[in-house]
Design a protein around this motif. Structure first.
Motif, PDB file in Angstrom:
ATOM      1  N   VAL A 278     -37.443  -7.516 -13.561  1.00 14.74           N
ATOM      2  CA  VAL A 278     -37.838  -8.376 -12.550  1.00 14.74           C
ATOM      3  C   VAL A 278     -38.155  -9.629 -12.776  1.00 14.74           C
ATOM      4  O   VAL A 278     -37.194 -10.505 -11.655  1.00 14.74           O
ATOM      5  CB  VAL A 278     -39.863  -8.301 -12.228  1.00 14.74           C
ATOM      6  CG1 VAL A 278     -40.617  -9.277 -11.335  1.00 14.74           C
ATOM      7  CG2 VAL A 278     -40.415  -6.803 -12.015  1.00 14.74           C
ATOM      8  N   SER A 282     -34.627 -11.361 -10.489  1.00 13.02           N
ATOM      9  CA  SER A 282     -35.217 -12.451  -9.148  1.00 13.02           C
ATOM     10  C   SER A 282     -34.274 -13.169  -8.795  1.00 13.02           C
ATOM     11  O   SER A 282     -33.748 -13.369  -9.495  1.00 13.02           O
ATOM     12  CB  SER A 282     -36.545 -13.278 -10.248  1.00 13.02           C
ATOM     13  OG  SER A 282     -37.587 -13.992  -9.335  1.00 13.02           O
ATOM     14  N   LYS A 284     -35.000 -15.930  -8.110  1.00 14.29           N
ATOM     15  CA  LYS A 284     -35.286 -17.855  -8.528  1.00 14.29           C
ATOM     16  C   LYS A 284     -33.830 -17.847 -10.322  1.00 14.29           C
ATOM     17  O   LYS A 284     -34.404 -18.706 -10.269  1.00 14.29           O
ATOM     18  CB  LYS A 284     -36.810 -17.566  -8.938  1.00 14.29           C
ATOM     19  CG  LYS A 284     -37.573 -17.137  -7.900  1.00 14.29           C
ATOM     20  CD  LYS A 284     -39.103 -17.365  -7.975  1.00 14.29           C
ATOM     21  CE  LYS A 284     -40.259 -18.048  -6.430  1.00 14.29           C
ATOM     22  NZ  LYS A 284     -41.136 -17.113  -6.851  1.00 14.29           N
ATOM     23  N   THR A 285     -34.107 -16.603 -10.493  1.00 12.31           N
ATOM     24  CA  THR A 285     -33.186 -16.876 -11.780  1.00 12.31           C
ATOM     25  C   THR A 285     -31.583 -17.328 -11.419  1.00 12.31           C
ATOM     26  O   THR A 285     -30.983 -16.618 -10.980  1.00 12.31           O
ATOM     27  CB  THR A 285     -33.577 -15.149 -12.555  1.00 12.31           C
ATOM     28  OG1 THR A 285     -35.107 -14.479 -12.608  1.00 12.31           O
ATOM     29  CG2 THR A 285     -32.861 -15.550 -14.133  1.00 12.31           C
TER      30      THR A 285
END
Length: 498
Positions: A278, A282, A284-285
């Motif tokens: 996850v 993601s 957001k990573t």
């Protein structure tokens, strides 16, 4: 953070002087955790013996191998439950209430153990202590962080004092609870553990308002009304499904010790794997953070290997102390439970030495992957040391207790190379959007290790102990060498983190 209070408001509400130059709240948290660890490690020092001692000796009369597996699963579930405890504190009722509710459940669990009863009562106590520890342990540490401003240079020293409380409680408990439980009565020993948690709760409730102010009272990311409704439905459905699965599993003989141990083992490996997937996938990573996640994977695997050896100090080595060790030494009779005090004693003694050593070495100190490889090396050696008595004297003769002391000492050297470094590395390598979850992931390495141990301990017998200790210790040393050789590559993937 709540719209009503800022972080500085919380800090300002805590008296900033009063406990060795630290915020007064540190007194409350220090002794709350001291008594919680006293109760937990006191209980743990005698629990495995309570499980496999015969009914005539006051035990439950379980098979020793089953008892060792249950002990490992117990530890695994305690670390897994921290995820739930952290979520409830962040989203539902705040860390202070989590600490209080957790303490109540832990005390109730020890009371259940203190009542002479049946196997079902024992499992009730397990559930209560697992849930209670998951609520209390991660959240009391979070409150420590809240009583300091972000730029307060006392923070690291404050955590050091706090962790001293953890180890003091863990050191004293086996000497008191272990002696009473082994020499007089198991249930009286568990009663002392319950009293310890009660004292911690009384102190927490009596001093928190004055010493902690707003710290721990703020729900940082509260559920919206819609989320509350959805979460309640999910929890309710999950509870019904689990209850039904347990009922039918017991009815049709599908839920046995072995199947339960296997299920927890699967969760111990699947949950951290899911975390990695996850976080890596993601949106957001960032690319830099993805590289750091890849660097973190071999460190996580090394941590699992290390804890798989270190945590056998309360299972295989506890049984070894009871059945293979000469407990008459220097004119005194040693309780096998006393050996559980060695780990915290060595940490209290040697942690300042390691802290001084890393500062002294400065830029010349080993890199993070190299420190992890040293941790694995010491862990492996600790198991090779404990096979030597059988090599020299066979498996029929009782072993000098100093062999066990040496094994515990060597694994602590590894723990001081790996554990504090791992905590620090986790905060540095964590993706910004997953900082809290990555810390949960670090603790899941211990959960995974103990889930694996639940299967490993089945292979231990006195007759094959040389092979058992040799294979596991050798595997750790081989992994240590591999990690050391790949340390420069891992360091490059860490993208500037030292």
């Amino acid at each position: 953070m709540s719209d009503k209070f800022s972080r500085q408001d919380i800090v300002n509400s805590v008296p900033q002087k009063g406990f060795f130059g630290h915020p007064k709240g540190l007194f409350t948290l220090f002794f709350t955790e001291f008594w919680e660890r006293f109760s937990y490690y006191g209980m743990r020092a005698i629990l495995v013996y309570y499980m496999y001692y015969e009914l005539s000796q006051g035990g439950l009369g379980l098979d020793q191998t089953i008892a060792l597996s249950i002990m490992s699963i117990y530890g695994s579930l305690v670390y897994m439950s921290g995820i739930i405890g952290g979520w409830l504190a962040d989203r539902v009722f705040g860390t202070s209430k989590a600490v209080f509710y957790g303490g109540i459940l832990i005390m109730a669990g020890h009371i259940a153990l203190a009542i002479p009863g049946s196997l079902p009562l024992f499992f009730v106590s397990m559930v209560l202590i697992v849930l209670g520890t998951g609520l209390l342990k991660p959240n009391v540490s979070s409150v420590v962080g809240e009583i300091y401003a972000e730029n307060d240079n006392r923070r690291d020293a404050g955590f050091s004092i706090f962790y001293m409380g953890i180890n003091l409680g863990a050191f004293i408990a086996p000497l008191i609870v272990g002696t009473v439980g082994m020499d007089i009565n198991f249930h009286l020993g568990f009663s002392i553990a319950a009293v310890g948690m009660f004292l911690g709760l009384v102190l927490f409730v009596a001093t928190k308002k004055k010493n902690l102010g707003l710290a721990g009272t703020i729900v940082h990311n509260p559920l919206s009304p819609a989320e509350k409704s959805r979460t309640l439905k999910i929890f309710s459905i999950s509870a019904v499904v689990i209850a039904a699965a347990v009922y039918f599993g017991l009815q049709y003989g599908l839920l046995t010790f072995d199947s339960f141990i296997a299920i927890v083992g699967i969760f111990g490996l699947v949950i951290p794997t899911a975390y990695f997937v996850v976080m890596y996938r993601s949106k957001k990573t960032t690319e830099v953070e993805r590289s750091r996640i890849l660097a973190y994977i071999p460190l996580f695997i090394a941590s699992v290997m290390f804890w798989a050896i270190q945590e056998q100090g309360s299972t295989i080595l506890a049984a070894y102390a009871d059945t293979r060790t000469d407990l008459e030494f220097a004119g005194i009779t040693i309780s096998p439970a006393w050996f559980q005090s060695l780990n915290p004693l060595f940490i209290i003694t040697l942690a300042p030495v390691f802290a001084w050593l890393w500062v002294r070495l400065g830029s010349r100190q080993p890199s993070i992957p190299q420190k992890f490889s040293l941790g694995l090396l010491f862990a492996g050696i600790s198991f090779l040391v404990i096979l030597l008595p059988a090599y020299f004297g066979g498996t029929d003769a009782l072993v000098n207790p100093l062999w066990l002391v040496l094994s515990y000492l060597i694994v602590v050297l590894g723990e001081l190379c790996l554990s504090p470094v791992g905590l620090s590395a986790t905060t540095k390598l964590a993706p910004a959007a997953f900082s809290a979850q990555t810390m949960s992931l670090w603790f899941l390495s211990n959960a995974a290790a103990q889930a694996i141990n639940a299967q490993l301990v089945k292979f231990y017998t006195v007759e094959n102990e040389m092979m058992y200790f040799g294979l596991i210790g050798g595997a750790s040393i081989v992994l240590s060498i591999v990690l050391f050789l790949f340390a420069p590559t891992i360091q490059r993937f860490m993208k500037g983190v030292r």
